[in-house]
Design a protein around this motif. Structure first.
Motif, PDB file in Angstrom:
ATOM      1  N   ASN A 175     -15.682 -19.092   8.990  1.00 13.20           N
ATOM      2  CA  ASN A 175     -15.631 -20.284   8.136  1.00 13.20           C
ATOM      3  C   ASN A 175     -16.742 -21.271   8.456  1.00 13.20           C
ATOM      4  O   ASN A 175     -17.165 -22.019   7.567  1.00 13.20           O
ATOM      5  CB  ASN A 175     -14.253 -20.942   8.268  1.00 13.20           C
ATOM      6  CG  ASN A 175     -13.191 -20.188   7.503  1.00 13.20           C
ATOM      7  OD1 ASN A 175     -13.213 -20.135   6.282  1.00 13.20           O
ATOM      8  ND2 ASN A 175     -12.265 -19.566   8.217  1.00 13.20           N
ATOM      9  N   TRP A 176     -17.199 -21.296   9.705  1.00 16.24           N
ATOM     10  CA  TRP A 176     -18.365 -22.123  10.021  1.00 16.24           C
ATOM     11  C   TRP A 176     -19.597 -21.590   9.288  1.00 16.24           C
ATOM     12  O   TRP A 176     -20.391 -22.356   8.739  1.00 16.24           O
ATOM     13  CB  TRP A 176     -18.612 -22.163  11.521  1.00 16.24           C
ATOM     14  CG  TRP A 176     -19.836 -22.939  11.901  1.00 16.24           C
ATOM     15  CD1 TRP A 176     -21.025 -22.477  12.350  1.00 16.24           C
ATOM     16  CD2 TRP A 176     -19.993 -24.372  11.829  1.00 16.24           C
ATOM     17  NE1 TRP A 176     -21.914 -23.496  12.576  1.00 16.24           N
ATOM     18  CE2 TRP A 176     -21.305 -24.676  12.255  1.00 16.24           C
ATOM     19  CE3 TRP A 176     -19.135 -25.409  11.447  1.00 16.24           C
ATOM     20  CZ2 TRP A 176     -21.773 -25.977  12.311  1.00 16.24           C
ATOM     21  CZ3 TRP A 176     -19.628 -26.712  11.507  1.00 16.24           C
ATOM     22  CH2 TRP A 176     -20.927 -26.982  11.922  1.00 16.24           C
ATOM     23  N   TYR A 177     -19.728 -20.271   9.262  1.00 15.69           N
ATOM     24  CA  TYR A 177     -20.821 -19.639   8.535  1.00 15.69           C
ATOM     25  C   TYR A 177     -20.703 -19.942   7.041  1.00 15.69           C
ATOM     26  O   TYR A 177     -21.699 -20.228   6.375  1.00 15.69           O
ATOM     27  CB  TYR A 177     -20.802 -18.134   8.791  1.00 15.69           C
ATOM     28  CG  TYR A 177     -21.930 -17.375   8.151  1.00 15.69           C
ATOM     29  CD1 TYR A 177     -23.198 -17.349   8.725  1.00 15.69           C
ATOM     30  CD2 TYR A 177     -21.730 -16.660   6.971  1.00 15.69           C
ATOM     31  CE1 TYR A 177     -24.233 -16.654   8.139  1.00 15.69           C
ATOM     32  CE2 TYR A 177     -22.769 -15.952   6.367  1.00 15.69           C
ATOM     33  CZ  TYR A 177     -24.012 -15.956   6.967  1.00 15.69           C
ATOM     34  OH  TYR A 177     -25.041 -15.270   6.371  1.00 15.69           O
ATOM     35  N   TYR A 223     -19.196 -22.545   5.741  1.00 16.66           N
ATOM     36  CA  TYR A 223     -19.468 -23.976   5.572  1.00 16.66           C
ATOM     37  C   TYR A 223     -20.973 -24.226   5.498  1.00 16.66           C
ATOM     38  O   TYR A 223     -21.434 -25.016   4.654  1.00 16.66           O
ATOM     39  CB  TYR A 223     -18.853 -24.749   6.733  1.00 16.66           C
ATOM     40  CG  TYR A 223     -19.084 -26.239   6.682  1.00 16.66           C
ATOM     41  CD1 TYR A 223     -18.300 -27.050   5.875  1.00 16.66           C
ATOM     42  CD2 TYR A 223     -20.090 -26.829   7.445  1.00 16.66           C
ATOM     43  CE1 TYR A 223     -18.511 -28.420   5.821  1.00 16.66           C
ATOM     44  CE2 TYR A 223     -20.305 -28.192   7.397  1.00 16.66           C
ATOM     45  CZ  TYR A 223     -19.518 -28.989   6.587  1.00 16.66           C
ATOM     46  OH  TYR A 223     -19.740 -30.346   6.537  1.00 16.66           O
ATOM     47  N   LYS A 224     -21.729 -23.556   6.338  1.00 19.35           N
ATOM     48  CA  LYS A 224     -23.190 -23.714   6.323  1.00 19.35           C
ATOM     49  C   LYS A 224     -23.800 -23.118   5.056  1.00 19.35           C
ATOM     50  O   LYS A 224     -24.893 -23.521   4.654  1.00 19.35           O
ATOM     51  CB  LYS A 224     -23.794 -23.030   7.557  1.00 19.35           C
ATOM     52  CG  LYS A 224     -23.290 -23.580   8.890  1.00 19.35           C
ATOM     53  CD  LYS A 224     -23.760 -24.970   9.162  1.00 19.35           C
ATOM     54  CE  LYS A 224     -25.221 -24.984   9.542  1.00 19.35           C
ATOM     55  NZ  LYS A 224     -25.678 -26.349   9.940  1.00 19.35           N
ATOM     56  N   CYS A 260     -13.503 -24.716   2.475  1.00 17.50           N
ATOM     57  CA  CYS A 260     -14.195 -24.488   3.747  1.00 17.50           C
ATOM     58  C   CYS A 260     -13.679 -25.414   4.835  1.00 17.50           C
ATOM     59  O   CYS A 260     -13.428 -24.981   5.975  1.00 17.50           O
ATOM     60  CB  CYS A 260     -15.701 -24.663   3.564  1.00 17.50           C
ATOM     61  SG  CYS A 260     -16.504 -23.311   2.675  1.00 17.50           S
ATOM     62  N   LEU A 312     -11.635 -24.311   8.198  1.00 15.65           N
ATOM     63  CA  LEU A 312     -12.146 -24.636   9.532  1.00 15.65           C
ATOM     64  C   LEU A 312     -11.067 -25.315  10.375  1.00 15.65           C
ATOM     65  O   LEU A 312     -10.890 -24.992  11.555  1.00 15.65           O
ATOM     66  CB  LEU A 312     -13.378 -25.537   9.422  1.00 15.65           C
ATOM     67  CG  LEU A 312     -14.735 -24.857   9.294  1.00 15.65           C
ATOM     68  CD1 LEU A 312     -15.824 -25.891   9.048  1.00 15.65           C
ATOM     69  CD2 LEU A 312     -15.056 -24.033  10.541  1.00 15.65           C
ATOM     70  N   SER A 344      -8.510 -22.784  11.419  1.00 14.88           N
ATOM     71  CA  SER A 344      -9.092 -21.881  12.422  1.00 14.88           C
ATOM     72  C   SER A 344      -9.050 -22.525  13.804  1.00 14.88           C
ATOM     73  O   SER A 344      -8.724 -21.870  14.807  1.00 14.88           O
ATOM     74  CB  SER A 344     -10.536 -21.538  12.051  1.00 14.88           C
ATOM     75  OG  SER A 344     -10.602 -20.908  10.795  1.00 14.88           O
ATOM     76  N   PHE A 401     -12.862 -18.899  12.878  1.00 15.85           N
ATOM     77  CA  PHE A 401     -13.704 -20.096  13.041  1.00 15.85           C
ATOM     78  C   PHE A 401     -15.165 -19.763  12.753  1.00 15.85           C
ATOM     79  O   PHE A 401     -15.839 -20.492  12.013  1.00 15.85           O
ATOM     80  CB  PHE A 401     -13.563 -20.663  14.447  1.00 15.85           C
ATOM     81  CG  PHE A 401     -14.465 -21.837  14.704  1.00 15.85           C
ATOM     82  CD1 PHE A 401     -14.127 -23.102  14.232  1.00 15.85           C
ATOM     83  CD2 PHE A 401     -15.657 -21.686  15.392  1.00 15.85           C
ATOM     84  CE1 PHE A 401     -14.961 -24.189  14.443  1.00 15.85           C
ATOM     85  CE2 PHE A 401     -16.501 -22.761  15.604  1.00 15.85           C
ATOM     86  CZ  PHE A 401     -16.152 -24.023  15.136  1.00 15.85           C
ATOM     87  N   TYR A 402     -15.646 -18.660  13.335  1.00 11.88           N
ATOM     88  CA  TYR A 402     -17.039 -18.273  13.109  1.00 11.88           C
ATOM     89  C   TYR A 402     -17.290 -17.987  11.636  1.00 11.88           C
ATOM     90  O   TYR A 402     -18.284 -18.430  11.058  1.00 11.88           O
ATOM     91  CB  TYR A 402     -17.385 -17.040  13.949  1.00 11.88           C
ATOM     92  CG  TYR A 402     -18.729 -16.448  13.596  1.00 11.88           C
ATOM     93  CD1 TYR A 402     -19.908 -17.017  14.089  1.00 11.88           C
ATOM     94  CD2 TYR A 402     -18.838 -15.334  12.763  1.00 11.88           C
ATOM     95  CE1 TYR A 402     -21.148 -16.490  13.754  1.00 11.88           C
ATOM     96  CE2 TYR A 402     -20.065 -14.803  12.424  1.00 11.88           C
ATOM     97  CZ  TYR A 402     -21.219 -15.386  12.925  1.00 11.88           C
ATOM     98  OH  TYR A 402     -22.441 -14.873  12.587  1.00 11.88           O
TER      99      TYR A 402
END
Length: 294
Positions: A199-201, A203-204, A161, A165, A168, A196-197
């Motif tokens: 992988n941010w999702y 990551y969360k 992740c 990120l 990205s 980015f969106y």
């Protein structure tokens, strides 16, 4: 979904951003190039589908995204990592086959030189871009599968992740910095923004990903024991919490947990199953292993 958007029994779903990229390309006067690229991406994804079905995976759908596509399957880290690597490489393999076929047809004069050059370049672009170490690209999946041979799976999730990120952000930066060299790369910016969106999702949702891995751990254990496997020992002291021990589980290994006392003597040896059962009990997962099994 309706039958007209199914190929080999698999549904095809268009992401809104993919539709925008296609529409912008057509409006810019690149209909033939856009249709060619669509066909290349579809064949790339069908390579994944056929390989996955060959291993008996349950394929849900093909999602066409701004950077290409993703084959959505039911399996998540419950199949052998080597199968996942083969299924992932089957997509770029189709691009390689199409490049060789185009070169042969070009040499015989069956197809025009200008279109064949674009066809070859588009295939190389799709294949090489998808091999970047970014999830959910093919390169990111291969990275995740390879890391799972050597690292605990919870750590694999974190590394994948974070790496995705970072890449990205670099793709987004490349699109913005391109302004200094003659223009704004809208397609690249949309791709970077989506990655980015996504992988941010991811990551969360790392805890959800890890929990799903543990839920399907029973299937993995049955597979490993059915064929026979060497056990990978995990050595801990009795003060370690169940949560901490479970995070040391590796995807391709069956573990025996050796619990030691202060003098270095083995107090108890635990297989994975009772630890997993304890972990799924929220009231116990934060307890020290000595409180539960010693």
């Amino acid at each position: 979904m309706n039958k007209w958007n199914r190929v080999f029994g698999v549904s095809i779903r268009f992401h809104p951003l993919f539709s925008i990229v296609i529409l912008l390309s057509i409006l810019a006067g690149y209909f033939i190039e856009t249709a060619t690229l669509f066909g290349i991406v579809l064949i790339h994804e069908l390579g994944h589908v056929m390989a996955a079905k060959n291993f008996g995976w349950r394929v849900k759908e093909i999602q066409l995204l701004p950077f290409g596509g993703v084959v959505v399957v039911e399996e998540l880290a419950s199949v052998p990592a080597w199968q996942e690597i083969i299924v992932t490489l089957s997509g770029p393999l189709q691009n390689g086959i199409m490049v060789l076929a185009a070169m042969a047809l070009q040499a015989t004069g069956i197809i025009s030189g200008e279109w064949s050059v674009y066809f070859i370049q588009a295939n190389l672009l799709v294949a090489l871009f998808n091999l970047l170490p970014v999830l959910p690209l093919d390169g990111g999946k291969i990275m995740q599968s390879l890391l799972s041979f050597w690292l605990p799976y919870q750590r694999v999730i974190v590394i994948s992740c974070v790496t995705s990120l970072i890449f990205s952000i670099l793709i987004l930066a490349a699109a913005v910095l391109h302004i200094l060299y003659g223009g704004f790369q809208l397609n690249l910016f949309i791709i970077g923004l989506f990655l980015f969106y996504s992988n941010w999702y991811a990551y969360k949702g790392m805890s959800y990903h890890f929990m799903r891995f543990l839920i399907h751990r029973g299937d993995t254990l049955n597979r490993l024991m059915r064929h026979g496997t060497l056990a990978q020992p995990i050595v801990v002291d009795g003060r370690r919490k169940v949560t901490e021990i479970v995070r040391l589980f590796m995807r391709e290994k069956y573990h025996l947990v050796y619990v030691m006392d202060e003098r270095g003597a083995i107090r108890v040896v635990l297989p994975e199953q009772p630890l997993l059962q304890t972990y799924f009990n929220e009231s116990k997962r934060g307890s020290a292993i000595s409180e539960l099994f010693m």
